[in-house]
Design a protein around this motif. Sequence first.
Motif, PDB file in Angstrom:
ATOM      1  N   PHE A   1       0.836  -1.199   0.000  1.00  0.00           N
ATOM      2  CA  PHE A   1       0.000   0.000   0.000  1.00  0.00           C
ATOM      3  C   PHE A   1       0.870   1.248   0.000  1.00  0.00           C
ATOM      4  O   PHE A   1       1.739   1.414   0.856  1.00  0.00           O
ATOM      5  CB  PHE A   1      -0.913  -0.022   1.229  1.00  0.00           C
TER       6      PHE A   1
ATOM      7  N   LEU B   1       0.827   5.539  -0.187  1.00  0.00           N
ATOM      8  CA  LEU B   1      -0.045   6.687   0.079  1.00  0.00           C
ATOM      9  C   LEU B   1       0.744   7.990  -0.001  1.00  0.00           C
ATOM     10  O   LEU B   1       1.869   8.064   0.484  1.00  0.00           O
ATOM     11  CB  LEU B   1      -0.667   6.532   1.476  1.00  0.00           C
ATOM     12  N   HIS B   2       0.130   8.994  -0.619  1.00  0.00           N
ATOM     13  CA  HIS B   2       0.741  10.323  -0.703  1.00  0.00           C
ATOM     14  C   HIS B   2      -0.116  11.335   0.028  1.00  0.00           C
ATOM     15  O   HIS B   2      -1.230  11.040   0.431  1.00  0.00           O
ATOM     16  CB  HIS B   2       0.865  10.766  -2.165  1.00  0.00           C
ATOM     17  N   GLN B   3       0.398  12.581   0.118  1.00  0.00           N
ATOM     18  CA  GLN B   3      -0.272  13.692   0.796  1.00  0.00           C
ATOM     19  C   GLN B   3      -0.180  13.548   2.312  1.00  0.00           C
ATOM     20  O   GLN B   3      -0.754  12.634   2.918  1.00  0.00           O
ATOM     21  CB  GLN B   3      -1.745  13.835   0.384  1.00  0.00           C
TER      22      GLN B   3
ATOM     23  N   ALA C   1      -3.363  12.922   4.419  1.00  0.00           N
ATOM     24  CA  ALA C   1      -3.864  11.548   4.302  1.00  0.00           C
ATOM     25  C   ALA C   1      -2.979  10.593   5.106  1.00  0.00           C
ATOM     26  O   ALA C   1      -3.475   9.681   5.776  1.00  0.00           O
ATOM     27  CB  ALA C   1      -3.919  11.128   2.839  1.00  0.00           C
TER      28      ALA C   1
ATOM     29  N   HIS D   1     -10.653  19.381  10.088  1.00  0.00           N
ATOM     30  CA  HIS D   1     -10.762  19.416   8.625  1.00  0.00           C
ATOM     31  C   HIS D   1     -10.975  20.833   8.111  1.00  0.00           C
ATOM     32  O   HIS D   1     -10.500  21.186   7.038  1.00  0.00           O
ATOM     33  CB  HIS D   1     -11.884  18.493   8.155  1.00  0.00           C
TER      34      HIS D   1
ATOM     35  N   ARG E   1       5.794  29.181 -11.164  1.00  0.00           N
ATOM     36  CA  ARG E   1       4.441  29.210 -10.602  1.00  0.00           C
ATOM     37  C   ARG E   1       4.325  30.067  -9.359  1.00  0.00           C
ATOM     38  O   ARG E   1       3.243  30.195  -8.794  1.00  0.00           O
ATOM     39  CB  ARG E   1       3.970  27.784 -10.287  1.00  0.00           C
TER      40      ARG E   1
ATOM     41  N   GLU F   1     -15.313  25.443   4.785  1.00  0.00           N
ATOM     42  CA  GLU F   1     -14.449  24.488   4.060  1.00  0.00           C
ATOM     43  C   GLU F   1     -15.236  23.261   3.604  1.00  0.00           C
ATOM     44  O   GLU F   1     -15.708  22.450   4.407  1.00  0.00           O
ATOM     45  CB  GLU F   1     -13.228  24.048   4.878  1.00  0.00           C
TER      46      GLU F   1
ATOM     47  N   ALA G   1     -14.565  19.700   4.944  1.00  0.00           N
ATOM     48  CA  ALA G   1     -15.043  19.563   6.326  1.00  0.00           C
ATOM     49  C   ALA G   1     -16.563  19.436   6.351  1.00  0.00           C
ATOM     50  O   ALA G   1     -17.113  18.591   7.077  1.00  0.00           O
ATOM     51  CB  ALA G   1     -14.597  20.768   7.156  1.00  0.00           C
TER      52      ALA G   1
ATOM     53  N   LEU H   1     -17.709  15.941   5.017  1.00  0.00           N
ATOM     54  CA  LEU H   1     -17.464  14.865   5.983  1.00  0.00           C
ATOM     55  C   LEU H   1     -18.443  14.960   7.153  1.00  0.00           C
ATOM     56  O   LEU H   1     -18.935  13.935   7.657  1.00  0.00           O
ATOM     57  CB  LEU H   1     -16.011  14.915   6.487  1.00  0.00           C
TER      58      LEU H   1
ATOM     59  N   HIS I   1      -7.591   1.514   3.826  1.00  0.00           N
ATOM     60  CA  HIS I   1      -6.859   1.878   2.607  1.00  0.00           C
ATOM     61  C   HIS I   1      -7.730   2.671   1.642  1.00  0.00           C
ATOM     62  O   HIS I   1      -7.276   3.625   1.021  1.00  0.00           O
ATOM     63  CB  HIS I   1      -6.333   0.619   1.881  1.00  0.00           C
TER      64      HIS I   1
ATOM     65  N   ALA J   1      -8.194   6.110   2.902  1.00  0.00           N
ATOM     66  CA  ALA J   1      -6.955   6.877   2.741  1.00  0.00           C
ATOM     67  C   ALA J   1      -6.839   7.426   1.318  1.00  0.00           C
ATOM     68  O   ALA J   1      -6.356   8.546   1.119  1.00  0.00           O
ATOM     69  CB  ALA J   1      -5.749   6.002   3.065  1.00  0.00           C
TER      70      ALA J   1
ATOM     71  N   ASP K   1      -8.980  10.430   1.205  1.00  0.00           N
ATOM     72  CA  ASP K   1      -8.280  11.502   1.921  1.00  0.00           C
ATOM     73  C   ASP K   1      -7.143  12.072   1.077  1.00  0.00           C
ATOM     74  O   ASP K   1      -6.917  13.281   1.056  1.00  0.00           O
ATOM     75  CB  ASP K   1      -7.701  10.982   3.244  1.00  0.00           C
ATOM     76  N   GLU K   2      -6.430  11.183   0.378  1.00  0.00           N
ATOM     77  CA  GLU K   2      -5.328  11.652  -0.463  1.00  0.00           C
ATOM     78  C   GLU K   2      -5.863  12.561  -1.573  1.00  0.00           C
ATOM     79  O   GLU K   2      -5.318  13.638  -1.828  1.00  0.00           O
ATOM     80  CB  GLU K   2      -4.563  10.473  -1.081  1.00  0.00           C
TER      81      GLU K   2
ATOM     82  N   ALA L   1      -6.942  15.956  -0.272  1.00  0.00           N
ATOM     83  CA  ALA L   1      -5.812  16.831   0.051  1.00  0.00           C
ATOM     84  C   ALA L   1      -5.172  17.374  -1.233  1.00  0.00           C
ATOM     85  O   ALA L   1      -4.852  18.547  -1.339  1.00  0.00           O
ATOM     86  CB  ALA L   1      -4.772  16.082   0.885  1.00  0.00           C
ATOM     87  N   TRP L   2      -5.006  16.508  -2.207  1.00  0.00           N
ATOM     88  CA  TRP L   2      -4.328  16.847  -3.469  1.00  0.00           C
ATOM     89  C   TRP L   2      -5.116  17.841  -4.309  1.00  0.00           C
ATOM     90  O   TRP L   2      -4.563  18.727  -4.953  1.00  0.00           O
ATOM     91  CB  TRP L   2      -4.095  15.545  -4.238  1.00  0.00           C
TER      92      TRP L   2
ATOM     93  N   HIS M   1      -6.954  20.480  -3.894  1.00  0.00           N
ATOM     94  CA  HIS M   1      -6.964  21.936  -3.688  1.00  0.00           C
ATOM     95  C   HIS M   1      -6.089  22.639  -4.719  1.00  0.00           C
ATOM     96  O   HIS M   1      -6.526  23.556  -5.404  1.00  0.00           O
ATOM     97  CB  HIS M   1      -6.452  22.313  -2.295  1.00  0.00           C
TER      98      HIS M   1
ATOM     99  N   GLN N   1      -8.745  21.968  -8.231  1.00  0.00           N
ATOM    100  CA  GLN N   1      -9.624  23.123  -8.028  1.00  0.00           C
ATOM    101  C   GLN N   1      -9.016  24.422  -8.547  1.00  0.00           C
ATOM    102  O   GLN N   1      -9.657  25.165  -9.292  1.00  0.00           O
ATOM    103  CB  GLN N   1      -9.984  23.278  -6.554  1.00  0.00           C
TER     104      GLN N   1
ATOM    105  N   GLU O   1      -0.741  22.653 -17.401  1.00  0.00           N
ATOM    106  CA  GLU O   1      -0.783  22.183 -16.015  1.00  0.00           C
ATOM    107  C   GLU O   1      -2.034  21.323 -15.796  1.00  0.00           C
ATOM    108  O   GLU O   1      -1.962  20.260 -15.162  1.00  0.00           O
ATOM    109  CB  GLU O   1      -0.804  23.386 -15.070  1.00  0.00           C
TER     110      GLU O   1
ATOM    111  N   ARG P   1      -3.430   7.837 -10.996  1.00  0.00           N
ATOM    112  CA  ARG P   1      -3.368   7.568  -9.566  1.00  0.00           C
ATOM    113  C   ARG P   1      -4.747   7.239  -8.983  1.00  0.00           C
ATOM    114  O   ARG P   1      -4.882   6.346  -8.169  1.00  0.00           O
ATOM    115  CB  ARG P   1      -2.780   8.800  -8.859  1.00  0.00           C
TER     116      ARG P   1
END
Lengths: 244, 241
Positions: A62, A64-66, A69, A96, A242, B66, B69, B72, B90, B93, B96-97, B100-101, B103, B107, B139, B150
């Motif tokens: 497994f 995981l990134h970030q 997370a 959060h 950037r 947010e 938030a 959830l 898993h 997660a 969650d990943e 987080a990514w 933003h 977006q 980008e 991913r």
Amino acid sequence: MGLELYLDLLSQPCRAVYIFAKKNGIPFELRTVELLKGQHVSKGFLPANSPQKVPVLKDGDFVLHQSVAILIYLSCKYQTADHWYPPDLQARARVHEYLGWHADFIRGTFGVCLWTKVLAPLIGVQVPEEKVKRNRAAVDRALQLLEDQFLGDKAFLTSQRVTLADLMALEELMQVVALGQDVFESRPRLAAWRGRVEAVLGADLCQETHSPILNILEQVANKQLPPPPPEAHQSMLLRISRIP
Amino acid sequence: MGLELYLDLLSASCRAVYIFARKNSIPFDFQFVDLLKGYHHSKEYSEINPLKKLPSLKDGKFILSESVAVLLYLCRKYSAPSYWYPPDLHTRALVDEFMAWQHTAIQLPMSKILWIKLLIPMITGEEVPAEKTEEVLAEVQENLKLFEERFLQDRMFITGDNISLADLVALVEMMQPIGGNHNVFQASSKLAQWRMRVELSIGPSLFWEAHNRLVKLGEWDCSTLDPLVKERIVDLLRKFK
């Protein structure tokens, strides 16, 4: 193979993950990925098929990134003390809420100083003064909001106990401090908050985690930093372009 | 007073919250805060959210901002079906990943396309330099590729066979350029198929109702734009130069 964490302590989110894992006695293999040496873009340093970023967690198969997370995963899997990621509906929502705002206003903004003062010069690039000024203003605005809207009169950012939110924030603020900008000296409430977070974490762990970034300007002055390899240049130039 | 959601459906974050609440039959009062008229800067709204951002939730005395938030919170409080935020360690997660990514990876650049293609030319009369436009589009392409590699891979949805909060957030954000007539789904049939699945899972009627204001944005008479908002847009143009 047990838990592996791919980290560079020069990176704010890596430090948050490192400090959390160490504080909670979570056993892991540290896989250092040296950003300055361009190891994140070279083969063999990060798990296969990973984006070229740290931190990365690998737990068996497994990956995981970030950092957020990863922190949540570690807190759940290793059943860390409740206060880090509170189970209460509203308390967890506040964590959060902070992390959402942090992603837009702190992340990225607080990392610019390392680029302007260390990384860009290492490849012979000068970030325009206008952008440096704009970034400082953005940092100052964010610090004011952090203090007024999140910390307020509380002990910590989202409640009276330390949470994942405080770790993420602390490491971003330490980045700016390490690169020479006063954050705490002119903001006593933030300074007191920092003291409380570090008291929870312990002075030794903080020292160990923060010393690489705190030494960076000295290394620059002593010309101890080798220039990054050519293969890292493209991604570095892109990142520099950037900067708003 | 029951649950209140402070929204303007022009914002992708607001659409995610709106669609989720409606889809899960969560009763709420829709409090429209008109971004184009600058009402998010009003004194009244500052009392709800001093950070002046949308969306906000007000549940009795509890006020929350947010979108991640809020999603959830709603998911848990109203016991939405578990596939929205799967309990498996898993799988959760991965959600969650993505949350987080997204933003900075989804977006922000998707929103920039709308500014570049529609809002900046419409409001300032000036076009953003072609070079900057190309950079932003590149980008976006790169990040959509990462999204497929991913988060989607060979699956129907991000977590497998069912929609999740991650698919919802991803899609509403990727829709943002549509307001400026730019369709990011054309580049990849895999992405277009995923888009269709998410829309069908939400329900086309609800989906398009939520996107109506965005889709009609090109028809908007921008002479009614709040001067403060106009000032900030002109400022934004400066950053693109």
